[in-house]
Write a protein that holds these residues in place. Structure first.
Motif, PDB file in Angstrom:
ATOM      1  N   ASN A  30      -5.458   3.357   0.861  1.00 53.71           N
ATOM      2  CA  ASN A  30      -6.030   2.148   1.442  1.00 53.71           C
ATOM      3  C   ASN A  30      -7.368   1.749   0.821  1.00 53.71           C
ATOM      4  OD1 ASN A  30      -4.688   0.607   3.646  1.00 53.71           O
ATOM      5  ND2 ASN A  30      -4.184   2.692   4.244  1.00 53.71           N
ATOM      6  N   ARG A  76      -8.603  -6.182  -2.212  1.00 51.33           N
ATOM      7  CA  ARG A  76      -8.864  -7.330  -1.331  1.00 51.33           C
ATOM      8  C   ARG A  76     -10.248  -7.911  -1.592  1.00 51.33           C
ATOM      9  NH1 ARG A  76      -7.452  -7.688   4.866  1.00 51.33           N
ATOM     10  NH2 ARG A  76      -8.830  -5.917   5.137  1.00 51.33           N
ATOM     11  N   ILE A  84       0.856  -1.194   0.000  1.00 51.34           N
ATOM     12  CA  ILE A  84       0.000   0.000   0.000  1.00 51.34           C
ATOM     13  C   ILE A  84       0.890   1.241   0.000  1.00 51.34           C
ATOM     14  CG2 ILE A  84      -1.881   1.198   1.183  1.00 51.34           C
ATOM     15  CD1 ILE A  84      -2.347  -1.500   2.682  1.00 51.34           C
ATOM     16  N   ASN A 108      -2.947  -3.533  22.843  1.00 49.74           N
ATOM     17  CA  ASN A 108      -3.485  -2.182  22.743  1.00 49.74           C
ATOM     18  C   ASN A 108      -3.665  -1.617  24.141  1.00 49.74           C
ATOM     19  OD1 ASN A 108      -5.867  -3.414  23.606  1.00 49.74           O
ATOM     20  ND2 ASN A 108      -6.643  -3.601  21.521  1.00 49.74           N
ATOM     21  N   THR A 142      -6.844  -0.795  18.585  1.00 52.66           N
ATOM     22  CA  THR A 142      -7.411  -1.955  17.902  1.00 52.66           C
ATOM     23  C   THR A 142      -7.625  -1.670  16.416  1.00 52.66           C
ATOM     24  OG1 THR A 142      -9.224  -3.514  17.891  1.00 52.66           O
ATOM     25  CG2 THR A 142      -9.798  -1.284  18.545  1.00 52.66           C
ATOM     26  N   GLY A 143      -7.285  -2.653  15.597  1.00 54.83           N
ATOM     27  CA  GLY A 143      -7.472  -2.506  14.161  1.00 54.83           C
ATOM     28  C   GLY A 143      -6.421  -1.666  13.474  1.00 54.83           C
ATOM     29  N   ALA A 144      -5.349  -1.292  14.209  1.00 57.35           N
ATOM     30  CA  ALA A 144      -4.311  -0.463  13.580  1.00 57.35           C
ATOM     31  C   ALA A 144      -3.396  -1.313  12.696  1.00 57.35           C
ATOM     32  CB  ALA A 144      -3.488   0.248  14.649  1.00 57.35           C
ATOM     33  N   GLY A 145      -3.499  -2.613  12.812  1.00 58.91           N
ATOM     34  CA  GLY A 145      -2.737  -3.479  11.911  1.00 58.91           C
ATOM     35  C   GLY A 145      -1.595  -4.229  12.573  1.00 58.91           C
ATOM     36  N   LYS A 146      -1.648  -4.401  13.883  1.00 62.26           N
ATOM     37  CA  LYS A 146      -0.549  -5.074  14.585  1.00 62.26           C
ATOM     38  C   LYS A 146      -0.426  -6.536  14.142  1.00 62.26           C
ATOM     39  CE  LYS A 146      -2.526  -4.072  18.512  1.00 62.26           C
ATOM     40  NZ  LYS A 146      -3.685  -3.264  18.086  1.00 62.26           N
ATOM     41  N   SER A 147      -1.569  -7.224  14.138  1.00 63.17           N
ATOM     42  CA  SER A 147      -1.519  -8.649  13.783  1.00 63.17           C
ATOM     43  C   SER A 147      -1.047  -8.832  12.341  1.00 63.17           C
ATOM     44  CB  SER A 147      -2.902  -9.279  13.929  1.00 63.17           C
ATOM     45  OG  SER A 147      -3.317  -9.176  15.259  1.00 63.17           O
ATOM     46  N   GLN A 148      -1.578  -7.999  11.479  1.00 65.45           N
ATOM     47  CA  GLN A 148      -1.187  -8.123  10.073  1.00 65.45           C
ATOM     48  C   GLN A 148       0.305  -7.850   9.888  1.00 65.45           C
ATOM     49  OE1 GLN A 148      -3.794  -6.940   7.004  1.00 65.45           O
ATOM     50  NE2 GLN A 148      -2.247  -5.750   5.936  1.00 65.45           N
ATOM     51  N   ASP A 171      -0.523 -12.114  20.705  1.00 60.04           N
ATOM     52  CA  ASP A 171      -1.358 -10.932  20.592  1.00 60.04           C
ATOM     53  C   ASP A 171      -2.052 -10.699  21.935  1.00 60.04           C
ATOM     54  OD1 ASP A 171      -2.460  -8.787  19.425  1.00 60.04           O
ATOM     55  OD2 ASP A 171      -3.768  -9.874  18.046  1.00 60.04           O
ATOM     56  N   PHE A 208      -8.571   0.182  10.708  1.00 55.93           N
ATOM     57  CA  PHE A 208      -8.747  -0.502   9.419  1.00 55.93           C
ATOM     58  C   PHE A 208      -9.981  -1.388   9.392  1.00 55.93           C
ATOM     59  CE2 PHE A 208      -4.239   0.577   8.966  1.00 55.93           C
ATOM     60  CZ  PHE A 208      -4.375   1.303   7.797  1.00 55.93           C
ATOM     61  N   ARG A 209     -10.410  -1.838  10.557  1.00 51.41           N
ATOM     62  CA  ARG A 209     -11.625  -2.675  10.573  1.00 51.41           C
ATOM     63  C   ARG A 209     -12.825  -1.849  10.115  1.00 51.41           C
ATOM     64  NH1 ARG A 209      -9.655  -4.994  15.387  1.00 51.41           N
ATOM     65  NH2 ARG A 209      -8.546  -6.879  14.766  1.00 51.41           N
TER      66      ARG A 209
HETATM   67  N1  ATP Z   1      -1.771  -1.253   6.773  1.00 53.40           N
HETATM   68  C1  ATP Z   1      -2.987  -1.728   6.555  1.00 53.40           C
HETATM   69  N2  ATP Z   1      -3.699  -1.297   5.543  1.00 53.40           N
HETATM   70  C2  ATP Z   1      -4.931  -1.770   5.330  1.00 53.40           C
HETATM   71  N3  ATP Z   1      -5.541  -2.683   6.056  1.00 53.40           N
HETATM   72  C3  ATP Z   1      -4.872  -3.163   7.081  1.00 53.40           C
HETATM   73  C4  ATP Z   1      -3.568  -2.708   7.396  1.00 53.40           C
HETATM   74  N4  ATP Z   1      -3.158  -3.349   8.475  1.00 53.40           N
HETATM   75  C5  ATP Z   1      -4.168  -4.152   8.823  1.00 53.40           C
HETATM   76  N5  ATP Z   1      -5.196  -4.054   7.985  1.00 53.40           N
HETATM   77  C6  ATP Z   1      -6.472  -4.774   8.072  1.00 53.40           C
HETATM   78  O1  ATP Z   1      -7.189  -4.252   9.183  1.00 53.40           O
HETATM   79  C7  ATP Z   1      -7.779  -5.292   9.952  1.00 53.40           C
HETATM   80  C8  ATP Z   1      -7.261  -5.240  11.364  1.00 53.40           C
HETATM   81  O2  ATP Z   1      -5.869  -5.466  11.370  1.00 53.40           O
HETATM   82  P1  ATP Z   1      -5.158  -6.248  12.540  1.00 53.40           P
HETATM   83  O3  ATP Z   1      -5.955  -7.439  12.939  1.00 53.40           O
HETATM   84  O4  ATP Z   1      -3.762  -6.465  12.146  1.00 53.40           O
HETATM   85  O5  ATP Z   1      -5.255  -5.154  13.701  1.00 53.40           O
HETATM   86  P2  ATP Z   1      -4.715  -5.233  15.189  1.00 53.40           P
HETATM   87  O6  ATP Z   1      -3.962  -3.982  15.422  1.00 53.40           O
HETATM   88  O7  ATP Z   1      -4.034  -6.505  15.411  1.00 53.40           O
HETATM   89  O8  ATP Z   1      -6.060  -5.181  16.033  1.00 53.40           O
HETATM   90  P3  ATP Z   1      -6.371  -5.795  17.515  1.00 53.40           P
HETATM   91  O9  ATP Z   1      -5.703  -4.884  18.499  1.00 53.40           O
HETATM   92  O10 ATP Z   1      -7.847  -5.711  17.622  1.00 53.40           O
HETATM   93  O11 ATP Z   1      -5.846  -7.172  17.540  1.00 53.40           O
HETATM   94  C9  ATP Z   1      -7.437  -6.575   9.237  1.00 53.40           C
HETATM   95  O12 ATP Z   1      -8.523  -6.905   8.419  1.00 53.40           O
HETATM   96  C10 ATP Z   1      -6.239  -6.223   8.392  1.00 53.40           C
HETATM   97  O13 ATP Z   1      -6.172  -7.012   7.244  1.00 53.40           O
END
Ligand code: ATP
Ligand code: MG
Length: 528
Positions: free
Chosen positions: A366, A373, A181, A326, A212-218, A284, A407-408
Motif C-alpha cells: 500500500n 496516488r 494493489i 462501521n 472507519t477508513g477500511a475502504g468500504k466507500s472505495q 454509507d 487507510f486514512r
Molecule cells: N484497499 C485500499 N488500499 C489503499 N487505500 C485505500 C484502500 N481502500 C481505501 N483506501 C483509501 O483510504 C481512505 C478511506 O477509504 P474509504 O473512504 O473507502 O473508507 P471507509 O471504510 O468508507 O471509511 P468510513 O467508515 O469512515 O466511511 C480513502 O482515501 C481511500 O482512497
C-alpha cells in the motif's frame, strides 16, 4: 462403438445437384467420408418437412460408409429459432435415449452455419446431459466435399484454454477491485474473490462493514466501475452519506418531492433513489438513517417503487443497493434504532473489511499505491530510500501501532512525508520526524475520559493511588486491537516468566473491579 449425433442441415446438406453433389460441402455426408473415423451408429436429427432431403442424405451416407447404421430421429420443431423449444426437445431426446448410461464413444457434430439446434447440442454436451466429445467439421480448399474435422473434448485441454481465459479475466477483475494493489493478506484476498463473484453475478444488496477508513466507500465505487466495464449497469453511482441526511430533508433528498409539498419546495426534486435508476445506490453509514426513511427504503428495494413527498403518484427506480456501516447493526436493531426487516434484506451479502492492523502484511504494497496516488495528484514521483522504508515499516508493523484510522492514517502519513521530502526521496530523517509527529498525536486519542467511564463522582469513590494505574491501563486498552492484545502488552513481564497463563482473563477481571469491560473502554462510555 462409435456413435455420432448430428442434425440435418436444410440448406447445406441440400447443396449440389445430381453428380455435382459429390463436389459440394454437405456436412452430414462429409461426416461419413472421414476414412480415419468410422461411425457404427449415426443419429440423424431431422424434421418431417425435409423427409426427401433426409432420404437422399442417408443414401449418400451409406454409399460413403456402408458399415454405418443411420438412426432417424424425427423431431418436430414448431419454430426452429425458438431457443427454449429446441433446447427442451433436444433435452428430452437425449434423456429418452439414455445415452449417458451407454458405454460407447459418443461424438456430437458441430459444423458450419449458425443453427439454434447446434447451440443447444453444444450446451447439452457442456452440461454433461449429452455425453461425448464435439466433432467439428468444415470444408477445406483442397477437399471441399469431405472437408476436415476437429475433435473437441470440452472436459479436456482445449477447453482448459478457455477456462484459463475466464480465470485470467476473473483475476483482472479481482485486481481491479483491489485498485491494483498487490495485497498479501490471505483473508482479505479471499474476501475480495468472493465479492468479485457476487458483484459479477448478482444485483442483490451488498452490505460492507468494517472500521472507519477500511475502504468500504472505495470498494463500493470499484464494484460499480467493474460492473460498468462489464456493461452490467447503465445508470450512475449515487453515493449518499446517511449521517448527512437529517430531519425533513432526509425524506426529500432520498425519495424526492413535488413542488409546493412543503415550504421551500420551489421545484420538483427527483431524489437520490431516482438518480440511481439503472445504477448503484451506495448508502454509507446506513446505521444513521432514520426509522421512517428505513421503512420507505425497504419498500423501495422490495417493490422498486416509492412515493415522493407531496406526490400521489408512485415513482419507480431499479437500482442495486450497497450499504456501508462501521456500526454494529445487530445491536442497533436490539436498541430499536434499526429495523430488523431492513437489516435482513440488506445483509444477504455481508462483507466485513478488516482494518489495517489486521492485515499488516498489506502495508508495504500500500505504500507504493499511496506514493503513486500522490504522484498522480501532485505530479511528483517520490520514493523511499531503503533505510527510511525499513524504519517506517518497523513502525507500521509494530503491534503497538494501532492504525485506528486505517487507510486514512496511512494516507495522511505518506502524504506528509512525500510533501516534506526533498529531491524526490523520503529519507530516514523525514520518517523519524513523521513518527514523532504521529506518536504525539496518538496519546490524545487514547486518553480516557474517566468521568464518562466511571461516573462523575469517581474521584470521591476511588483512591488517587488506584486511579493513576487505571488511567494507564485504560490508555493501553484504547491503543489495542483487542482484549488479548492489551493483555499481552500489560503483562509482558509475567508472560515471559511464564507466571501468567491468561492475560485476557487477568485484564478483564481487573477492569470488572471498576465495573468496566474492554468494549466500554474502547467506546469511552459505559451503558448505564
Ligand atoms: N484497499 C485500499 N488500499 C489503499 N487505500 C485505500 C484502500 N481502500 C481505501 N483506501 C483509501 O483510504 C481512505 C478511506 O477509504 P474509504 O473512504 O473507502 O473508507 P471507509 O471504510 O468508507 O471509511 P468510513 O467508515 O469512515 O466511511 C480513502 O482515501 C481511500 O482512497
Ligand atoms: Mg465510507
Amino acid at each position: 462403438m462409435n456413435v455420432v449425433i448430428s442434425l440435418l442441415g436444410s440448406t447445406l446438406d441440400a447443396h449440389g445437384h445430381g453428380a455435382m453433389r459429390w463436389n459440394a460441402w454437405r456436412p452430414s455426408v462429409a461426416l461419413a467420408m472421414q476414412d480415419d473415423l468410422q461411425f457404427n451408429q449415426y443419429y440423424l436429427i431431422y424434421q418431417r418437412s425435409f423427409q426427401s432431403l433426409f432420404d437422399r442424405v442417408v443414401e449418400d451416407i451409406h454409399t460413403c460408409s456402408p458399415e454405418t447404421e443411420v438412426i432417424p430421429v424425427e423431431i418436430p420443431f414448431d419454430d426452429p429459432w425458438d431457443f427454449e423449444e429446441v433446447y427442451s426437445k433436444l433435452y428430452d431426446f437425449s434423456r429418452k435415449q439414455n445415452f449417458a448410461a451407454q458405454d460407447h464413444d459418443f461424438y456430437i457434430h458441430i459444423t458450419t452455419g449458425t443453427h439454434v439446434a447446434q447451440i443447444c447440442l453444444f450446451l447439452l454436451n457442456e452440461s454433461h446431459h449429452l455425453p461425448g466429445i464435439l466433432i467439428q467439421t468444415q470444408p477445406t480448399k483442397r477437399n471441399p466435399a469431405k472437408g476436415a474435422y476437429n475433435l473437441i473434448d470440452l472436459d479436456l485441454s482445449r477447453y482448459d484454454l478457455l477456462a484459463k481465459r475466464f480465470a485470467e479475466e476473473q483475476t483482472n477483475d479481482v485486481a481491479f477491485l483491489k485498485s491494483g494493489i498487490a495485497t498479501r493478506n490471505r483473508q482479505f484476498n479471499k474476501l475480495i474473490d468472493t465479492i468479485e463473484r457476487v458483484a459479477i453475478r448478482s444485483d442483490d444488496p451488498i452490505l460492507l462493514t468494517g472500521p472507519t477508513g477500511a475502504g468500504k466507500s472505495q470498494l463500493a465505487k470499484r464494484i460499480f466501475e467493474l460492473k460498468k466495464q462489464n456493461r452490467q449497469v447503465k445508470g450512475n453511482f449515487v453515493d449518499v452519506n446517511c449521517a448527512t441526511l437529517r430531519g425533513d430533508q432526509a425524506m426529500s433528498a432520498l425519495f424526492g418531492h413535488k413542488k409546493g409539498s412543503f415550504t421551500g419546495a420551489v421545484a420538483d426534486r427527483p431524489g437520490l433513489l431516482k438518480a440511481a435508476d439503472g445504477g448503484i445506490l451506495f448508502l454509507d453509514e446506513i446505521g444513521e438513517l432514520g426509522l421512517d426513511e428505513q421503512a420507505m427504503l425497504l419498500r423501495a428495494i422490495e417493490e422498486k417503487t416509492f412515493l415522493p413527498l407531496g406526490s400521489d403518484k408512485e415513482e419507480t427506480s431499479s437500482f442495486q443497493l450497497i450499504c456501508g456501516t462501521n456500526r454494529d447493526l445487530e445491536s442497533a436493531v436490539a436498541n430499536g434504532r434499526f429495523r430488523a426487516d431492513l437489516l435482513a434484506r440488506i445483509d444477504l451479502w455481508n462483507f466485513s473489511l478488516p482494518g489495517l492492523a489486521d492485515r499488516r502484511e498489506d502495508i508495504e504494497p500500500n505504500l507504493e499505491y499511496e506514493l503513486a496516488r500522490f504522484a498522480k495528484k501532485s505530479g511528483k514521483h517520490i520514493t523511499f530510500n531503503a533505510e527510511a522504508k525499513k524504519c517506517f515499516l518497523e513502525y507500521a508493523l509494530d503491534p503497538a501501532t494501532d492504525w485506528r484510522g486505517n487507510f486514512r492514517d496511512l494516507n495522511a502519513m505518506i502524504v506528509r512525508m512525500a510533501t516534506l521530502s526533498s529531491g524526490g526521496r523520503i529519507d530516514l530523517e523525514t520518517v523519524r520526524e513523521e513518527l514523532t509527529r504521529s506518536r504525539k498525536a496518538r496519546p490524545l486519542e487514547t486518553q480516557p475520559d474517566l468521568a464518562a467511564l466511571l461516573g462523575p463522582d469517581y474521584a470521591e469513590r476511588i483512591d488517587f493511588f488506584e486511579l493513576v494505574q487505571l488511567r494507564e491501563v485504560l490508555k493501553v486498552c484504547r491503543a489495542s486491537r483487542s482484549l488479548a492484545d492489551a493483555g499481552k502488552k500489560l503483562f509482558a513481564v509475567s508472560r515471559k516468566a511464564k507466571k501468567s497463563s491468561n492475560d485476557s482473563d487477568r485484564l478483564s477481571k481487573y477492569l470488572a473491579h471498576f465495573g468496566l469491560d474492554f468494549h466500554a473502554v474502547i467506546k469511552g462510555t459505559i451503558d448505564r
